[in-house]
Design an enzyme around this catalytic site. Structure first.
Site, PDB file in Angstrom:
ATOM      1  N   ASP A 142     -10.791   2.867   5.063  1.00 58.62           N
ATOM      2  CA  ASP A 142     -11.090   1.433   4.939  1.00 58.62           C
ATOM      3  C   ASP A 142     -12.588   1.184   5.113  1.00 58.62           C
ATOM      4  O   ASP A 142     -13.081   0.084   4.837  1.00 58.62           O
ATOM      5  CB  ASP A 142     -10.329   0.629   6.005  1.00 58.62           C
ATOM      6  N   LYS A 158       0.849  -1.200   0.000  1.00 62.79           N
ATOM      7  CA  LYS A 158       0.000   0.000   0.000  1.00 62.79           C
ATOM      8  C   LYS A 158       0.881   1.245   0.000  1.00 62.79           C
ATOM      9  O   LYS A 158       0.634   2.200  -0.719  1.00 62.79           O
ATOM     10  CB  LYS A 158      -0.911  -0.005   1.242  1.00 62.79           C
ATOM     11  N   GLN A 207      -4.197  -1.798  10.044  1.00 67.44           N
ATOM     12  CA  GLN A 207      -4.126  -3.101   9.384  1.00 67.44           C
ATOM     13  C   GLN A 207      -4.653  -4.206  10.302  1.00 67.44           C
ATOM     14  O   GLN A 207      -4.228  -4.317  11.459  1.00 67.44           O
ATOM     15  CB  GLN A 207      -2.671  -3.394   8.966  1.00 67.44           C
TER      16      GLN A 207
END
Ligand code: NDP
Length: 299
Positions: A119, A52, A96
């Site tokens: 997200d 990413k 994450q």
């Protein structure tokens, strides 16, 4: 032989456009910024965060990674998020997953500012998704829909069978497919007669995390097959290790109409969706700035 849904090429195409968007934002004095938080050193997580970050840097997006140790407390993690919420040059924050067991992931996600939740895991964005309202859509399901749309695969009226019900893939995809007027069956580890459902799918999505679990006999001829799985270090018969998906690609490709490969299918689309969401956040922040509305005044 199925048409290969080439996520890598499509992601590269989309990135060209995103690069231009970044340049336009920079002309206005805004460099989009993404902060990623990694707790512990899970093998997959480190790889995801690195890719990413690489993708961001290539497009001129400012990115920072906060690597925290496995024993980081929930309070420490929350404090970092609050700090990042206040930083004007950070437009998106991602934590994450998975997090270590002692941390309540829902409580943590809910501390991310709703306009930095790229997200789409905060309760606020989840409830907007549930209602079919504009929101930050979770990146993997968003990438799947972008891929299907690019290849002009109709969704409305189709029977979509999703194997997997995780918060990051299966559940949000259900709502996004519903919004697109699909009829959906959601399967999981307790589903009895899984193959009986998967064989009915016009579009079959496998998000299980089990190498080559979906075999040819579980797929209807002419179905569109989307393989989300990333199973690392899968040992082949000749002793080599490689990444494979949840679908037995070599055999299923002979009966499916379309299929995603692993790697280079859904994976690159997930990353490009994250960047799209980060730019969306940067645009929202820039708009608020012009209207002299501080992010802190929006809860
Ligand atoms: P989770 O482990 O959170 O969820 C897996 C889901 O599969 C669960 O809902 C589980 O059911 C279901 N499942 C497990 N075994 C079976 C079975 N035998 N039959 C039917 N259903 C089963 O995984 P994630 O959703 O996070 O990830 C799924 C896969 O996607 C992984 O391989 C992951 O690495 C990959 N991934 C890929 C991404 C990409 O960009 N391509 C991004 C993120 C993840 P139950 O709920 O009952 O336990």
């Amino acid at each position: 032989m199925a048409v290969i849904l080439d996520g890598k090429s499509l992601a590269n195409l989309i990135k060209e456009d995103l690069k231009k968007q970044v340049a336009r934002l920079k002309e206005q004095g805004i460099t989009p910024g993404l902060a990623a938080i990694l707790v512990g050193e899970g093998e997959g997580s480190v790889t995801y965060v690195n890719s990413k970050q690489r993708a961001c840097e290539k497009l001129g997006i400012y990115s920072q990674v906060h690597e925290l140790s496995e024993d980081t407390t929930q309070e420490e993690l929350t404090n970092l998020i609050i700090n990042l919420n206040h930083q004007a040059h950070i437009h998106g924050i991602l934590v994450q997953l998975p997090l270590p067991g002692h941390i309540d992931k829902y409580a943590v996600m809910d501390r991310i500012h709703k306009l930095k939740d790229v997200d789409g895991f905060r309760r606020y964005n989840q409830s907007r998704l549930y209602r079919g309202e504009d929101c930050f859509e979770p990146c993997t399901p968003k990438g799947i829909l972008t891929l299907l749309d690019y290849y002009k695969i109709p969704i409305e009226g189709k029977h979509v069978v999703i194997v997997g019900r995780s918060d990051i893939i299966g559940k949000p995809l259900y709502h996004m497919m519903l919004k697109r007027n699909a009829t959906i069956t959601q399967c999981h580890s307790r589903t009895a007669d899984l193959a009986g459902y998967t064989r009915q799918a016009d579009i079959l999505v496998a998000a299980i995390g089990k190498p080559r679990y979906i075999t040819k006999d579980m797929v209807r001829e002419g179905a569109v097959v989307i393989d989300v799985g990333i199973n690392r270090a899968y040992e082949t018969l000749d002793g080599h290790k490689k990444i494979v998906g949840d679908v037995d690609f070599d055999n299923v490709k002979n009966i499916a109409s379309h299929i995603t490969p692993v790697p280079y299918g859904v994976g690159p689309m997930t990353i490009v969706s994250l960047i799209q969401n980060t730019l969306k956040a940067a645009h929202i922040h820039s708009d608020l700035q012009k209207r002299q509305i501080g992010l802190a005044s929006i809860q």
